[in-house]
Each structure stands twice: as structure tokens, then as C-alpha cells.
Design an enzyme around this catalytic site. Structure first.
Site, PDB file in Angstrom:
ATOM      1  N   THR A 109      34.680  24.655  34.572  1.00  0.00           N
ATOM      2  CA  THR A 109      33.308  25.245  34.543  1.00  0.00           C
ATOM      3  C   THR A 109      33.306  27.036  34.287  1.00  0.00           C
ATOM      4  OG1 THR A 109      33.308  26.041  36.917  1.00  0.00           O
ATOM      5  CG2 THR A 109      32.929  23.642  36.229  1.00  0.00           C
ATOM      6  N   ASP A 201      43.428  45.229  32.704  1.00  0.00           N
ATOM      7  CA  ASP A 201      42.585  44.582  33.836  1.00  0.00           C
ATOM      8  C   ASP A 201      43.177  45.978  35.321  1.00  0.00           C
ATOM      9  OD1 ASP A 201      43.248  42.441  35.570  1.00  0.00           O
ATOM     10  OD2 ASP A 201      43.621  43.443  36.417  1.00  0.00           O
ATOM     11  N   ASP A 204      45.700  45.276  38.280  1.00  0.00           N
ATOM     12  CA  ASP A 204      46.971  45.532  38.100  1.00  0.00           C
ATOM     13  C   ASP A 204      46.958  46.654  37.508  1.00  0.00           C
ATOM     14  OD1 ASP A 204      46.946  42.415  37.922  1.00  0.00           O
ATOM     15  OD2 ASP A 204      47.180  42.015  35.371  1.00  0.00           O
TER      16      ASP A 204
HETATM   17  N1  URA Z   1      38.165  42.677  34.359  1.00  0.00           N
HETATM   18  C1  URA Z   1      39.303  44.248  34.397  1.00  0.00           C
HETATM   19  O1  URA Z   1      39.805  44.450  35.251  1.00  0.00           O
HETATM   20  N2  URA Z   1      39.005  44.884  32.278  1.00  0.00           N
HETATM   21  C2  URA Z   1      38.202  43.852  31.845  1.00  0.00           C
HETATM   22  O2  URA Z   1      38.580  45.028  31.011  1.00  0.00           O
HETATM   23  C3  URA Z   1      37.097  43.148  32.487  1.00  0.00           C
HETATM   24  C4  URA Z   1      38.112  42.621  33.342  1.00  0.00           C
END
Ligand code: URA
Length: 210
Positions: A109, A201, A204
Site C-alpha cells: 500500500t 540514508d 545508514d
Molecule cells: N530518508 C533518508 O534517510 N534519506 C532521504 O534522503 C530520505 C528519507
């Protein structure tokens, strides 16, 4: 706070953010910079807290001295990347109450689904600051604010490191009463929902995963 969006343009914030954006910045340095920036953002987002006075005695005399008024504020981390901002906020506001909201994206979804929620009590009497480094599509941020409101929160602010125009617009539409404080408003989202130019991210980069 009257503005819907506040971009913190302090030179220290902007300099540290540039270092965080660089792809070769290590996990350890990224985490340290995030902690330092969150001190400066915490200062901004709490700028207009209610104050009262109490009588104290200095070594010289009595005085009516300013102190924060009302209940302890609540910091709510949107897992998992929110924890990076949370740690620095707690350095500055150590007595804050802390909550966690966990959401994942249902691949069928594409809607956010709650998998964890633990919030402090009396949310209706506290300033609640929700923290997540990235305001991208706004889907999970809006869902997290929905949860906070369902739990009674009335005075909410949203603190992030980077925002995309799409996310800011989505928040404004869904929660016009929730001011957003960020270190930068970036250009756009890419087709995968990443903020551009962004920093990748956030989870990360701060936890060294991937
Ligand atoms: N979440 C992230 O960690 N980075 C992005 O660019 C967008 C959402």
C-alpha cells in the site's frame, strides 16, 4: 512559534551540515556532527518556551530568577534515525520525557504502518518535539504526528535536519498547527524518495549499516 517552517541558518549549523553531506564523511564523524548540530537545533526549537520565576538566594542576595514553566517537555524519536537527533537534544534538555514511534512502509500500500509506540503520559500538558532527521515525502512524519495527536498531544513541533519541499507541503496540509524546524530546505525528492542533494540514508550513515 508562528512560522510553519523555520530554517536555522546559523553558520555553525550550515558548516556542520556540509560536512555531514559529504559522501566520504565517516560514520563516527557523521554521528558526532549530528550530535553537535542537534544541540544548536534544540536551542532554536525551544527558543520560545514558557518561563516563570522562582525565588532563589545567590551568595549576595535574594532574587526572582527565571526558570522554565509547566510540565517537562517530551521528545519523541521517530525510529530509527530520530535517535541520532534525540541524543544531542537530551544533552541539552536532560530532564525531558522521551517517547519512541516506529513505523515501516507497507510495500503493497506504500502506507506507513506502526510497529512500535511508547509515549510519556500527560502529553496534552507538554510541549512535544518530534524528531526525525529527514522530512522527505512526509508520509511517516505525518503518521507519527497523527499518533501523537491521538495520544492527546496539542502543542507539537517537528524537528529535522533536512526537509524536501514535498514533505514540508504534506506536513503543512495535514498538520498546519505543527511548526517545522530544519537546518536546510533542499531542492527535491528523487524517484526513490531520497532528498536531493541530501545526505543519503540518514540511518545508514549514522549507524554504519548497508
Ligand atoms: N530518508 C533518508 O534517510 N534519506 C532521504 O534522503 C530520505 C528519507
Amino acid at each position: 512559534m508562528t512560522e510553519h517552517l523555520t530554517v536555522v541558518r546559523h553558520p555553525l549549523v550550515q558548516h556542520k551540515l556540509t560536512l555531514m553531506r559529504e559522501r566520504d564523511t565517516s560514520t563516527a564523524v557523521f554521528r558526532q556532527l549530528l550530535r553537535e548540530i542537534s544541540h544548536l537545533l534544540a536551542y532554536e526549537v525551544t527558543r520560545e518556551l514558557e518561563m516563570t520565576t522562582k525565588q532563589i538566594e545567590t551568595p549576595l542576595t535574594k532574587m526572582e530568577a527565571p526558570v522554565l514553566d509547566g510540565r517537562k517537555l517530551a521528545l519523541v524519536s521517530i525510529l530509527r534515525a530520530g535517535n541520532g537527533l534525540l541524543d544531542g537534544m537530551l544533552d541539552l534538555i536532560p530532564s525531558a520525557r522521551v517517547g519512541f514511534v516506529g513505523l515501516y512502509r507497507d510495500e503493497a500500500t506504500l502506507k506507513p504502518v506502526q510497529y512500535y509506540c511508547k509515549l510519556p503520559g500527560e502529553l496534552d500538558e507538554r510541549l512535544v518535539i518530534a524528531v526525525d532527521p529527514m522530512l522527505a515525502t512526509g508520509n511517516s512524519s505525518v503518521a507519527a504526528i497523527d499518533l501523537l495527536k491521538e495520544a492527546g498531544a496539542k502543542n507539537i513541533r517537528f524537528l529535522c535536519l533536512l526537509a524536501a519541499p514535498e514533505g514540508v507541503a504534506r506536513m503543512k496540509e495535514a498538520h498546519p498547527d505543527v511548526p517545522v524546524v530544519t537546518a536546510a530546505l533542499d531542492e527535491k525528492l528523487n524517484e526513490l524518495g531520497y532528498i536531493v542533494p541530501g545526505l543519503g540514508d540518514a540511518g545508514d550513515r549514522m549507524f554504519g549499516t548497508k
